[in-house]
Write a protein that holds these residues in place. Structure first.
Motif, PDB file in Angstrom:
ATOM      1  N   ALA A  66      -1.040  -1.611  -8.549  1.00  0.00           N
ATOM      2  CA  ALA A  66      -2.376  -1.634  -7.943  1.00  0.00           C
ATOM      3  C   ALA A  66      -3.029  -3.006  -8.102  1.00  0.00           C
ATOM      4  O   ALA A  66      -3.565  -3.573  -7.143  1.00  0.00           O
ATOM      5  CB  ALA A  66      -3.251  -0.546  -8.569  1.00  0.00           C
TER       6      ALA A  66
ATOM      7  N   ASN B 101      -5.372  -2.714   1.994  1.00  0.00           N
ATOM      8  CA  ASN B 101      -4.015  -2.331   1.601  1.00  0.00           C
ATOM      9  C   ASN B 101      -2.952  -3.037   2.435  1.00  0.00           C
ATOM     10  O   ASN B 101      -1.776  -2.671   2.401  1.00  0.00           O
ATOM     11  CB  ASN B 101      -3.842  -0.806   1.685  1.00  0.00           C
TER      12      ASN B 101
ATOM     13  N   TYR C 187       0.448  -4.158   0.822  1.00  0.00           N
ATOM     14  CA  TYR C 187       1.614  -3.265   0.730  1.00  0.00           C
ATOM     15  C   TYR C 187       2.366  -3.196   2.062  1.00  0.00           C
ATOM     16  O   TYR C 187       3.597  -3.120   2.078  1.00  0.00           O
ATOM     17  CB  TYR C 187       1.175  -1.874   0.277  1.00  0.00           C
TER      18      TYR C 187
ATOM     19  N   SER D 272       3.388   4.580  -0.373  1.00  0.00           N
ATOM     20  CA  SER D 272       2.251   5.506  -0.402  1.00  0.00           C
ATOM     21  C   SER D 272       0.938   4.772  -0.135  1.00  0.00           C
ATOM     22  O   SER D 272       0.114   5.203   0.679  1.00  0.00           O
ATOM     23  CB  SER D 272       2.204   6.209  -1.759  1.00  0.00           C
ATOM     24  N   TRP D 273       0.750   3.652  -0.812  1.00  0.00           N
ATOM     25  CA  TRP D 273      -0.522   2.921  -0.668  1.00  0.00           C
ATOM     26  C   TRP D 273      -0.592   2.129   0.627  1.00  0.00           C
ATOM     27  O   TRP D 273      -1.683   1.810   1.105  1.00  0.00           O
ATOM     28  CB  TRP D 273      -0.757   2.032  -1.884  1.00  0.00           C
TER      29      TRP D 273
ATOM     30  N   PHE E   8      -5.036   3.990  -2.379  1.00  0.00           N
ATOM     31  CA  PHE E   8      -4.977   2.666  -2.999  1.00  0.00           C
ATOM     32  C   PHE E   8      -6.303   2.314  -3.675  1.00  0.00           C
ATOM     33  O   PHE E   8      -6.332   1.856  -4.822  1.00  0.00           O
ATOM     34  CB  PHE E   8      -4.625   1.596  -1.960  1.00  0.00           C
TER      35      PHE E   8
END
Length: 330
Positions: free
Chosen positions: A193, A259, A262, A290-291, A298
């Motif tokens: 993160a 995000n 990512y 996922s994020w 996120f």
């Protein structure tokens, strides 16, 4: 009788355990300054916003300053202290030389704004000002806002020697990243993160030149790099490039806290090895995927992680003080 004694002993043990602070952040809490300097957060926000309007660099510079502070000797504003004739401070370690001056200036200006209020003068630590400012720049760049825990004291020491080995390097693999973050009480998920802070800011060509020119004898260009992106980086960073030249860390939305970081990793567009490895290593790829799909997931993870970061190595009581000048010890 024996049973009663055991109950009393157990009760006493529970009482003792309850009185022992389990974490260094025991005194951190929201609204810490409610009765000391009640408008501190709005004062800092106004100062940060004014600085932001002057230059966007305020955002990545302040956020990076917070990271570099907390990872070395804890969140105690020791990274802001200036070197003197008999001491080379943290900020002058090679790993900190590239910290942009706008981050330091943001804290200094917020401190001046606080001290201009008679009730607040010399009551708010530089460490807390930096923590508030980090939250504010994230929000100004479109990221999540969150409640900041406060109550940190400023540290008494700042040495360049203390920085060595404490900060993540561009060439780190997943094990090295996980280990360094774990040393600060941060989980694998926290690390992924917090790495998304690279959705903002810029990097000098020297930090990733080996990936685009000298990766290995068989592959001069790192094969995990998107080919078009690698060519773009080579165009911006020729071999004999001026060392002052810098490129955006996020080539898609460099001025937004989002995000996209990512999504870039999924496309082979992580600028550093330490970025791209989050996708190429199967252990972290599911979290990246996922994020990349969910801004909400996120944001929630980032807020949790940066809150934990703000608790690292916090100084309390006699272990710290409130500096009159953030760049100088009292």
């Amino acid at each position: 009788m024996a049973h009663a004694k055991l109950v009393l002993i157990a009760a006493a043990a529970v009482l003792i355990l309850c009185q022992i602070p389990r974490f260094a952040n025991a005194q951190l809490r929201q609204n810490y300054y409610a009765n000391i300097c009640p408008n501190v957060e709005s004062i800092v926000r106004d100062a940060v916003t004014a600085k932001f309007r002057q230059t966007f660099v305020t955002v990545p510079a302040t956020l990076r300053l917070f990271f570099h502070d907390c990872f070395v000797e804890g969140c105690d504003a020791s990274v802001i202290v200036a070197s003197t004739g008999n001491n080379t401070a943290e900020k002058d370690h090679p790993d900190n030389i590239s910290l942009a001056g706008d981050g330091f200036d943001t804290v200094i200006k917020a401190k001046a704004a606080i001290d201009a209020v008679a009730q607040c003068r010399n009551t708010v630590s530089c460490a807390d000002i930096l923590a508030i400012a980090a939250r504010d720049v994230i929000a100004l760049a479109g990221g999540p806002s969150y409640a900041v825990e406060l109550g940190r004291m400023d540290g008494f020491t700042s040495t360049a020697a203390s920085v060595t080995g404490k900060l993540p390097q561009p060439g780190f693999n997943l094990n090295q990243l996980t280990s360094l973050f774990a040393a600060n009480g941060l989980s694998h998920s926290d690390m992924i993160a917090l790495s998304a802070a690279h959705t903002l800011g810029f990097s000098h060509c020297s930090s990733f030149a080996s990936r685009i020119y000298d990766f290995s004898p068989q592959n001069p260009v790192d094969p995990t790099l998107n080919r078009a992106y690698a060519a773009q980086l080579q165009a911006m960073c020729p071999r004999d490039v001026d060392p002052r030249v810098a490129v955006n860390m996020d080539p898609v939305t460099p001025r937004a806290f989002d995000n996209q970081y990512y999504k870039n990793l999924q496309q082979g567009m992580g600028l550093f090895t330490s970025d791209q490895v989050l996708f190429t290593d199967a252990r972290s790829r599911p979290v990246v995927d996922s994020w990349a799909q969910s801004v909400a997931a996120f944001d929630q993870a980032f807020v949790a992680a940066i809150t934990k970061l703000g608790r690292v190595g916090v100084k309390t009581g006699a272990n710290g003080n409130i500096r009159r000048d953030c760049a100088l010890f009292n």
